[in-house]
Design a protein around this motif. Structure first.
Motif, PDB file in Angstrom:
ATOM      1  N   SER A 138      70.544  35.302  73.077  1.00 43.23           N
ATOM      2  CA  SER A 138      71.411  34.213  72.586  1.00 43.23           C
ATOM      3  C   SER A 138      72.776  34.723  72.133  1.00 43.23           C
ATOM      4  CB  SER A 138      70.725  33.449  71.433  1.00 43.23           C
ATOM      5  OG  SER A 138      69.520  32.878  71.867  1.00 43.23           O
ATOM      6  N   TRP A 139      73.214  35.827  72.710  1.00 42.68           N
ATOM      7  CA  TRP A 139      74.557  36.352  72.417  1.00 42.68           C
ATOM      8  C   TRP A 139      74.989  37.264  73.565  1.00 42.68           C
ATOM      9  CZ3 TRP A 139      78.213  40.037  72.096  1.00 42.68           C
ATOM     10  CH2 TRP A 139      79.327  39.809  71.273  1.00 42.68           C
ATOM     11  N   GLY A 140      76.166  37.006  74.062  1.00 43.83           N
ATOM     12  CA  GLY A 140      76.694  37.862  75.114  1.00 43.83           C
ATOM     13  C   GLY A 140      78.126  37.527  75.435  1.00 43.83           C
ATOM     14  N   ARG A 141      78.823  38.506  75.982  1.00 40.11           N
ATOM     15  CA  ARG A 141      80.205  38.311  76.400  1.00 40.11           C
ATOM     16  C   ARG A 141      80.379  38.924  77.794  1.00 40.11           C
ATOM     17  NH1 ARG A 141      79.721  35.515  72.676  1.00 40.11           N
ATOM     18  NH2 ARG A 141      80.898  35.429  70.727  1.00 40.11           N
ATOM     19  N   ILE A 142      80.903  38.116  78.699  1.00 40.79           N
ATOM     20  CA  ILE A 142      81.262  38.600  80.029  1.00 40.79           C
ATOM     21  C   ILE A 142      82.748  38.355  80.206  1.00 40.79           C
ATOM     22  CG2 ILE A 142      80.935  38.345  82.517  1.00 40.79           C
ATOM     23  CD1 ILE A 142      78.088  37.358  81.925  1.00 40.79           C
ATOM     24  N   LEU A 143      83.469  39.409  80.545  1.00 40.12           N
ATOM     25  CA  LEU A 143      84.912  39.306  80.738  1.00 40.12           C
ATOM     26  C   LEU A 143      85.281  39.955  82.059  1.00 40.12           C
ATOM     27  CD1 LEU A 143      87.744  38.556  79.604  1.00 40.12           C
ATOM     28  CD2 LEU A 143      87.824  40.864  78.613  1.00 40.12           C
ATOM     29  N   THR A 144      85.891  39.184  82.941  1.00 39.96           N
ATOM     30  CA  THR A 144      86.396  39.744  84.184  1.00 39.96           C
ATOM     31  C   THR A 144      87.897  39.996  84.036  1.00 39.96           C
ATOM     32  OG1 THR A 144      86.768  37.527  85.105  1.00 39.96           O
ATOM     33  CG2 THR A 144      84.666  38.588  85.600  1.00 39.96           C
ATOM     34  N   ILE A 145      88.362  41.029  84.710  1.00 34.25           N
ATOM     35  CA  ILE A 145      89.800  41.325  84.701  1.00 34.25           C
ATOM     36  C   ILE A 145      90.388  40.860  86.026  1.00 34.25           C
ATOM     37  CG2 ILE A 145      91.574  43.081  84.408  1.00 34.25           C
ATOM     38  CD1 ILE A 145      89.770  42.575  81.933  1.00 34.25           C
ATOM     39  N   GLY A 146      91.152  39.790  85.947  1.00 29.74           N
ATOM     40  CA  GLY A 146      91.748  39.197  87.134  1.00 29.74           C
ATOM     41  C   GLY A 146      93.146  39.727  87.381  1.00 29.74           C
ATOM     42  N   SER A 147      94.062  38.820  87.702  1.00 28.52           N
ATOM     43  CA  SER A 147      95.430  39.235  87.998  1.00 28.52           C
ATOM     44  C   SER A 147      96.349  38.020  88.006  1.00 28.52           C
ATOM     45  CB  SER A 147      95.490  39.922  89.364  1.00 28.52           C
ATOM     46  OG  SER A 147      96.828  40.173  89.748  1.00 28.52           O
ATOM     47  N   VAL A 148      97.597  38.259  87.652  1.00 20.82           N
ATOM     48  CA  VAL A 148      98.605  37.203  87.769  1.00 20.82           C
ATOM     49  C   VAL A 148      98.730  36.749  89.220  1.00 20.82           C
ATOM     50  CG1 VAL A 148     100.557  38.764  88.146  1.00 20.82           C
ATOM     51  CG2 VAL A 148     100.943  36.541  87.044  1.00 20.82           C
ATOM     52  N   GLN A 149      98.249  37.579  90.141  1.00 18.63           N
ATOM     53  CA  GLN A 149      98.311  37.216  91.561  1.00 18.63           C
ATOM     54  C   GLN A 149      97.403  36.039  91.913  1.00 18.63           C
ATOM     55  OE1 GLN A 149      98.910  40.153  94.615  1.00 18.63           O
ATOM     56  NE2 GLN A 149      98.928  41.762  93.085  1.00 18.63           N
ATOM     57  N   GLN A 150      96.576  35.617  90.975  1.00 16.84           N
ATOM     58  CA  GLN A 150      95.815  34.387  91.176  1.00 16.84           C
ATOM     59  C   GLN A 150      96.763  33.211  91.406  1.00 16.84           C
ATOM     60  OE1 GLN A 150      92.683  36.048  87.893  1.00 16.84           O
ATOM     61  NE2 GLN A 150      93.706  34.133  87.478  1.00 16.84           N
ATOM     62  N   VAL A 151      97.936  33.251  90.780  1.00 19.74           N
ATOM     63  CA  VAL A 151      98.904  32.159  90.919  1.00 19.74           C
ATOM     64  C   VAL A 151     100.198  32.588  91.588  1.00 19.74           C
ATOM     65  CG1 VAL A 151      97.987  30.826  88.983  1.00 19.74           C
ATOM     66  CG2 VAL A 151      99.771  32.530  88.559  1.00 19.74           C
ATOM     67  N   LYS A 152     100.475  33.903  91.605  1.00 18.81           N
ATOM     68  CA  LYS A 152     101.656  34.429  92.279  1.00 18.81           C
ATOM     69  C   LYS A 152     101.242  35.574  93.198  1.00 18.81           C
ATOM     70  CE  LYS A 152     105.432  32.956  89.337  1.00 18.81           C
ATOM     71  NZ  LYS A 152     106.707  33.350  88.685  1.00 18.81           N
TER      72      LYS A 152
END
Length: 254
Positions: A138-152
């Motif tokens: 009942s506790w967790g954190r998932i963080l992906t590292i994306g990029s500004v290139q998602q929009v540019k």
């Protein structure tokens, strides 16, 4: 009270691609906040060992695992390695990625496959492996590292940019499903960050594209800029933030 919520004591964080750059910055910041750290590297063992020494000097526990996420069995293998050194993973930061710069008409199947496999498929598989234990606790954190290139998207990084957009869609989908189970899932999208990656050679672009890719604040970002936001999102302080795409880009996405 807020500072207490940023404390990660008692938590274990697995950060992929953490031998340098943004991954290293996040690993060090989490160690400073009290977390046990698991570093992952593909190659360059001396680099990751240097990061481990830095973390040990902070008084934090640290482990190292090796994996090449372009390989089909990599995620299953690294999952076993991680659980051989710790009982559970509370925080999963998916930072490892491959970026191949080339004109879009010249992209080979090999370069296409390695980016899609490393950046997208392995992200999905890592979530599949590590999320169930978080749900059970009942506790967790998932963080992906994306990029500004998602929009540019940069014209010489068409596949890389597309995989980062795909990861964001995945994040939003999984976040919705886990929202009421104590697990948050978010995407941090950096702009141009001062890491070894910016020295990689890519084809030149014309002036109109170059202007579009400028950073309004007028400087490069740092791994620490990303680490500060990552700490918020992966601590109790970020418990009401999920399914979000957060730019750390000096205004580049505007």
């Amino acid at each position: 009270m807020i500072l207490e919520k940023l404390n990660l004591s008692g938590k274990t964080a697995f950060i992929t691609g953490s031998s340098q750059g943004i991954g290293k910055g996040i690993a060090v910041a989490f160690a400073e906040s009290g977390a046990t750290i698991i570093l992952q590297y593909r190659k360059g063992k001396a680099e990751v060992e240097s990061v481990a020494r830095e973390i040990k000097a902070l008084g934090a526990k640290v482990y190292i695992v090796q994996a090449d996420f372009s390989k089909s069995r990599a995620v299953a293998g690294v999952y076993k390695k991680v659980l051989s050194v710790v009982k559970q993973v509370d925080i999963l930061v998916i930072n490892a990625s491959v970026q191949v710069g080339d004109a879009w008409l010249n992209v080979s199947q090999k370069d296409f496959d390695i980016q899609v496999t490393t950046n997208f498929r392995s992200t999905f598989q890592l979530m599949q492996k590590f999320a169930p234990d978080m749900i059970s606790n009942s506790w967790g954190r998932i963080l992906t590292i994306g990029s500004v290139q998602q929009v540019k998207p940069h014209p010489a990084m068409i596949v890389y940019a597309a995989t980062k957009s795909a990861v964001l869609n995945l994040v939003q989908n999984v976040a919705m499903q886990l929202a009421d189970q104590g697990v948050t899932v978010n995407n941090l999208a950096p702009g141009v960050i001062d890491t070894p990656r910016i020295d990689e050679k890519i084809p030149e672009t014309d002036e109109r594209i170059h202007k579009r890719m400028e950073t309004p604040v007028g400087r490069l970002g740092t791994p620490e800029d990303c680490a500060a936001m990552a700490l918020l999102l992966c601590s109790d302080a970020g418990n009401f933030i999920t399914g979000q795409n957060i730019f750390v880009d000096g205004g580049m996405s505007l």
